[in-house]
Structures are given as structure tokens and as C-alpha cells.
Design a protein around this motif. Sequence first.
Motif, short mmCIF file in Angstrom:
data_model
loop_
_atom_site.label_atom_id
_atom_site.label_comp_id
_atom_site.label_asym_id
_atom_site.label_seq_id
_atom_site.Cartn_x
_atom_site.Cartn_y
_atom_site.Cartn_z
N TRP A 167 -12.83 -104.56 95.63
CA TRP A 167 -12.94 -105.74 94.76
C TRP A 167 -14.02 -106.69 95.25
O TRP A 167 -14.69 -107.35 94.45
N LEU A 168 -14.21 -106.74 96.57
CA LEU A 168 -15.21 -107.65 97.12
C LEU A 168 -16.62 -107.09 96.94
O LEU A 168 -17.55 -107.83 96.58
N THR A 169 -16.80 -105.79 97.16
CA THR A 169 -18.13 -105.21 96.97
C THR A 169 -18.56 -105.27 95.51
O THR A 169 -19.74 -105.45 95.21
N LYS A 170 -17.61 -105.15 94.59
CA LYS A 170 -17.95 -105.26 93.16
C LYS A 170 -18.44 -106.68 92.84
O LYS A 170 -19.37 -106.86 92.04
N ARG A 171 -17.81 -107.68 93.43
CA ARG A 171 -18.27 -109.06 93.24
C ARG A 171 -19.70 -109.22 93.72
O ARG A 171 -20.55 -109.83 93.05
N TRP A 172 -19.98 -108.68 94.90
CA TRP A 172 -21.32 -108.85 95.47
C TRP A 172 -22.38 -108.07 94.70
O TRP A 172 -23.53 -108.48 94.66
N ILE A 173 -21.99 -106.95 94.07
CA ILE A 173 -22.94 -106.23 93.21
C ILE A 173 -23.35 -107.13 92.05
O ILE A 173 -24.53 -107.23 91.69
N LYS A 174 -22.37 -107.82 91.45
CA LYS A 174 -22.66 -108.71 90.33
C LYS A 174 -23.54 -109.89 90.77
O LYS A 174 -24.41 -110.34 90.03
N THR A 352 -16.34 -115.68 103.77
CA THR A 352 -16.98 -114.39 103.49
C THR A 352 -18.40 -114.31 104.04
O THR A 352 -18.97 -113.21 104.11
N GLY A 353 -18.98 -115.42 104.46
CA GLY A 353 -20.31 -115.38 105.07
C GLY A 353 -20.28 -115.00 106.54
O GLY A 353 -21.31 -114.67 107.11
N VAL A 354 -19.08 -115.05 107.16
CA VAL A 354 -18.98 -114.76 108.60
C VAL A 354 -18.03 -113.59 108.85
O VAL A 354 -17.38 -113.51 109.89
N ILE A 355 -17.96 -112.68 107.91
CA ILE A 355 -17.11 -111.49 108.06
C ILE A 355 -17.54 -110.67 109.27
O ILE A 355 -16.72 -110.03 109.93
N GLY A 356 -18.84 -110.67 109.58
CA GLY A 356 -19.31 -109.93 110.74
C GLY A 356 -18.69 -110.43 112.03
O GLY A 356 -18.42 -109.66 112.95
N LYS A 367 -8.60 -111.95 95.63
CA LYS A 367 -9.45 -112.54 94.59
C LYS A 367 -9.02 -113.97 94.28
O LYS A 367 -9.85 -114.85 94.03
N SER A 368 -7.71 -114.21 94.30
CA SER A 368 -7.20 -115.53 93.92
C SER A 368 -7.51 -116.60 94.96
O SER A 368 -7.39 -117.80 94.67
N VAL A 395 -23.48 -134.29 103.09
CA VAL A 395 -23.77 -132.85 103.23
C VAL A 395 -22.46 -132.09 103.06
O VAL A 395 -21.49 -132.33 103.78
N TYR A 396 -22.46 -131.19 102.08
CA TYR A 396 -21.30 -130.32 101.83
C TYR A 396 -21.67 -128.91 102.28
O TYR A 396 -22.72 -128.38 101.90
N ALA A 397 -20.82 -128.29 103.09
CA ALA A 397 -21.14 -126.97 103.64
C ALA A 397 -19.90 -126.09 103.69
O ALA A 397 -18.77 -126.57 103.83
N THR A 398 -20.15 -124.77 103.57
CA THR A 398 -19.11 -123.76 103.81
C THR A 398 -19.78 -122.54 104.46
O THR A 398 -21.00 -122.40 104.41
N CYS A 399 -18.96 -121.68 105.02
CA CYS A 399 -19.47 -120.39 105.50
C CYS A 399 -19.03 -119.29 104.54
O CYS A 399 -18.65 -118.20 104.96
N SER A 400 -19.08 -119.59 103.26
CA SER A 400 -18.71 -118.64 102.20
C SER A 400 -19.95 -118.23 101.41
O SER A 400 -20.92 -118.98 101.31
N LEU A 401 -19.88 -117.03 100.82
CA LEU A 401 -20.93 -116.56 99.93
C LEU A 401 -20.57 -116.75 98.47
O LEU A 401 -21.39 -116.46 97.59
N GLU A 402 -19.37 -117.26 98.18
CA GLU A 402 -18.85 -117.21 96.82
C GLU A 402 -19.21 -118.47 96.03
O GLU A 402 -19.01 -119.59 96.50
N PRO A 403 -19.74 -118.30 94.81
CA PRO A 403 -20.17 -119.46 94.00
C PRO A 403 -19.03 -120.42 93.69
O PRO A 403 -19.26 -121.63 93.56
N GLU A 404 -17.79 -119.91 93.57
CA GLU A 404 -16.66 -120.80 93.30
C GLU A 404 -16.50 -121.87 94.39
O GLU A 404 -16.05 -122.99 94.12
N GLU A 405 -16.86 -121.50 95.62
CA GLU A 405 -16.67 -122.41 96.74
C GLU A 405 -17.93 -123.21 97.06
O GLU A 405 -17.87 -124.15 97.87
#
Length: 462
Positions: A167-174, A352-356, A367-368, A395-405
Motif C-alpha cells: 500500500w505504501l509503494t503504490k502511494r509513492w508510485i502515484k 516515512t522520510g526516515v524509514i531508513g 493508511k489511516s 517554520v513548519y517541519a516534518t520528517c514525512s514524505l506524505e502530502p497530507e502531513e
Amino acid sequence: MTTKSRATGNIAKGTPFSSRYAAAETLVRLQQSKLPLKPLFDSVTLEYQITGAERGLAMNLVYGVLRRREYLNHLLSLLARKPFQQLEPFIHATLLVGLYQLFCLDRIPESAAVNEAVNAVKKARPGSHLHGFVNGVLRSATRQKEQLPGPQDRYPDRRPFLNHPGWLTKRWIKQYGRQEMERICAVNSLEPQLVLRVNTGTVSKEHYLKQLNQLGINATSGSYAPDSVVLWDFQGAVTALPGYQEGYFQVQDEAAQLATLLLAPFKESGSYLDCCAGLGGKTGHICQLTQNTTEVVAVEPEKHRQNLFHENMVRLFPDRNVALYPMPLEQFARDSESKFSGVLIDAPCSGTGVIGRHPDIRWNRKKSDFKRYQQTQSKLIELASQLVAEDGILVYATCSLEPEENRQVVDHFLLEHPEFVLCDCRDTLPEPAAKFIEDKCFCPRPSSSIDGFFAARMQRKN
């Protein structure tokens, strides 16, 4: 915090627990509880008295299995007649730990990997014959090693091992396209480098680099942040690095270092607020970038983090008076009469930006979660904005890749608050970081040199 697994029910007494046992037990508890990995691992190693080099090996095994789980499960499906989904959790985890050593590490003898796995099962399941099953699978793996796929190989149909949920890789493909999705997944499967921010008020970066290299520690200047140092392949304890007690450095990725620079230009007699201070990484950076005449304030509600925050401030800035308010931001915003020249909010997010660096994130998120985080983030940015002075910076910051956040939170905030204007991050970041600017925002995606991140710089109009 200790979450018992079924693996601890019938433990054989006598022989001590091993790093392999602790690794398998951690993986079982993680699967059952979905708790954050680091405190869970700490509780397991404390419970089973795994220390020193054995603890380091256990951590290597746990993190490695999580980074390569899809690949290791594929190996297991080729080696065991029984589907891995039907295996008892501790047996499954033990086999993954064994296969990781056999196929992804080159310094552990095959005999040690197999024998320790068998001993772990004997320890957890005395009187059963499951150790024979584990022995058979791993012995078969050693015999067939040349014929089985390696971690950099692919499925027979040429699909890569992504080691992320579908489900996560499909999001990133989009979001990014298939090629970029595969690149991000590949980076997240590698062990990240240790990055430091040199405390230049105490020691120059050049002097500290020289000191590290003289001790045989392979270190170079970072690629983007001016005070960053990268330690290549360093495996020791951070506390054992030279200058730790003297406050020479703080562990901090270059993306996080660059985010603090977005508060610039710093005013000599200004005041700055870190709304979600955590362990004090960005608070410390603000102190480093400002004079003693500048007021620095932090807010952190969580007790354990407060303790670590104080330890870091004492180590890095013993002569600096940094006020830490041990309360939620909502309470601070309600009670505070102060307005700040700069307000930084590094909001809680999916990570999701620091999964490594935190490989459990990929397997624990749903997903939720993104909409749930967005609700919290929207409340926090609203509260933070109330504390910004006229002409001040938010300054607003996150370590996420997701547009919702990220951009969605910022766009909604700007729509509701016309008194704030979005600034171009390019104007305050070093030139090498310019390639990470998209639509005025700072948003690097994970690579071998930087974490995935998002930051927006906004100014309150006079």
C-alpha cells in the motif's frame, strides 16, 4: 515498557540468553504490539541482560531483518515446505534472523548463525522438536546459497525486492513514479550513515574532523549543512566518540540541520521558540546560531524526553539559560504572554522520510495514520502561529514524505491565515541545498546523504 511474547513462556534455564534470542524476541514483540522499536528493544535487552558487543549485534540483526523482511521471507518460502505465514512467531523470527546472517552479513561464520538459531529455539521451546526444523531449513540454505537469490537480486519475474508494504509503494508510485519509488525503497534498505552537527561555539568543524581522522575514524564534511560531519561506517557508541562529554557535537541529520536555518536571519536580541523540542536537537542548533543575548525557549510535554533534553543542554551549552516548559503546546500557548521572533514546529508525523533510520515504521504504519497525524499537525501549527510576533518567522517541519502531513497542512493554514505569507526556502538555505526546493518548500527525499523531510517558512505580515 515490556510486552511479553509467547516466546517467553517455557524458557529453558541454565544457559544465558544470546543476541540472536533477543533479536528474535524483539521481532515477535514488535509484530504483536506495534510499539516503537527502540524502547521495545531496550526493554528486551534489559530483561535478558544483553550488553556490550552482544547488544550491538542484536540491534544489527533486528534492524537488518526489518530492512530486508520481504527478501528474507521469499528465501524462507523457497526453503520451507510450510508457508512462513503459518509458522509460530518465534520460529519465524528466528529463521529470519538466521537467514539475514547467512545472506546479508559477511563476518559471521555460517556455523555460528545456524547453531545459535538452534540454541535459541531450544532455549524458548525446551522439549520440542522445532529446533530440528530450524536446523534443517538453515542447513539447507547454506547448501543452496549459490543457487538462491541475493539481497540485490530480483524475483524470477524481474520485480525487485522492495521490502516495504504494497500500500505504501503504490502511494509513492502515484507521487513520484515507479523508478523513484524503487530508488527510495532501495535507500531505505541500506544502513544509514551517522551524521553529526559540530557545536562550532565549542570547537571548529575543521579541528574536529582532524581529530576524528587522527583516531582512524573515517569522517568527512557533509554535503549540504555547513556544520555537518558524516562518519562513514562507524559502528561504535556515540558516547565513545571524542569530545562527546565536552559538547563538541550533537547527532543530527543534515535535513534537520537545514530546517533550523530557515529561522534565519537571527536577531541578536530576538526570541525563539522550539514548540516540539524532543531531545533538543533543533533547540541546541538555535542556541548555536544565536548569541547569549537571544532568548531561547522550548516546549516538551513528555517526561523522558525532558530528561534527555536537559542532559543535552548541559553537555552542549552549560552556560546558556534555555527555558524548557514541561507541558503541551496548547497549555503553553494559552498561558504565554510572549511573542517570538521565530517559532519552529517540528510536528509529530508518520516518519516515512526516515524509514531508513527507523525500519519498523514501514511495517507499523497504516493508511489511516496520515489523516490522523494531519489533524494533530493542523492543531499544532494553529497554536504555534499565535506565538509569532509581527514580522516574525514560522517554520513548519516534518520528517514525512506524505502530502497530507506536509503541503496540505501548510496550504490549509495559509488559507485560514492571510496574515502569513509563504517564503521561498531558497533565500535562507546554502546553495547546495537549493536542489531540494519545490514550490518554495524544502522537501528532500531519502538518499544516502540526507533524510526525507519537509519544511515550510512563513512570515507574519506587519
